[in-house]
Write a protein that holds these residues in place. Sequence first.
Motif: not given
Length: 340
Positions: A97-103, A107-110, A139-140
């Motif tokens: 998945c992708l996490i989309h920040t407000r700015d 970031y990638e994740g699982t 993933d960071d």
Amino acid sequence: MLDLLKRLLQTPSPSGYCMHIMKLLQDEAAKLGYQMESTPKGNGILTIDGAADGGATGLSAHVDTLGAMVRSIKPNGMIRFTPIGGYAMHTIEGEYCLIHTRDGRSYEGTVLSTKASVHVYPDARDWKREEANMEIRIDDKAATKEEVEHLGISVGDFISWDARTRMLPNGWIKSRHLDDKASVAALFGLLEWMKREGQTPPRPIKLIISTYEEVGHGTAYLPPDITELIAVDMGAMGDDLSTTERDVSICAKDSSGPYDYHMMTKLIDLAKREAIPHAVDIYPFYGSDASAALRGGSNIRAALIGPGVHASHGMERTHRDAVVNTAALLIAYIMEPIDA
């Protein structure tokens, strides 16, 4: 249509996070010489003038998809999420998945169960897949809540699933989010045909691209000149259903009740006349943009059709024939003389 569909599938658009994909469609419409207007809540409307004045036919498809949102950040840096749309948790376990920040960062994740390893947890296989038992691994550098917050990730950030799109040479298309990006591609195929062939429909047509269908209120508002609406959405497949992945599904009834008798009959007759593979089915656990419009108080006739899609709200699959056949049936419908 297939080129556009691939680009749509590669553009994240969970309900409420559709600004990027709507810009893509706005640009695509402009290439064809059409202007896509935006409603206050973000739906798009394209108008095709008709040969005669009068009530317009609406054709709607939704570009929003299933997804999630950050519900909380755990002390160990894992993300607890809340679903957007109605899917079973087991269908996303192990998904990227992708996490989309407000700015504007991502970031990638699982997606994992909170008991992710059979080498560690003896009940890992039986652990119930429900919201409280699922989490996202980032993933960071994200081993604590503070490290996650330092990345700019916050409660309320949107999460999109990796579509994992494959378009095979034999015509099969497998991907998340064919519901309902396959239908959006079919509508734009219709639009391209109208422009290329220089055709004018007998009555005005409004194409509506909705952005909140998966949460139930996609086209709760319709322009007042629309007197009939065809919701173009995927056709489900399963027990006692006859639709296949090459067919146009014509839905006679869903959770909102039966669709308009005369529109249904016309669609079935046109499919037969044009030799378009189709099936008529009933979906008791299904709702559409037409359902939202009727519940929202629109004084319209309504129908529901779309390409057959297997494993809806999971790892979906259709065939290019179904997308083409959906566009063909819509063209036949809107080009039929008014008195027919």
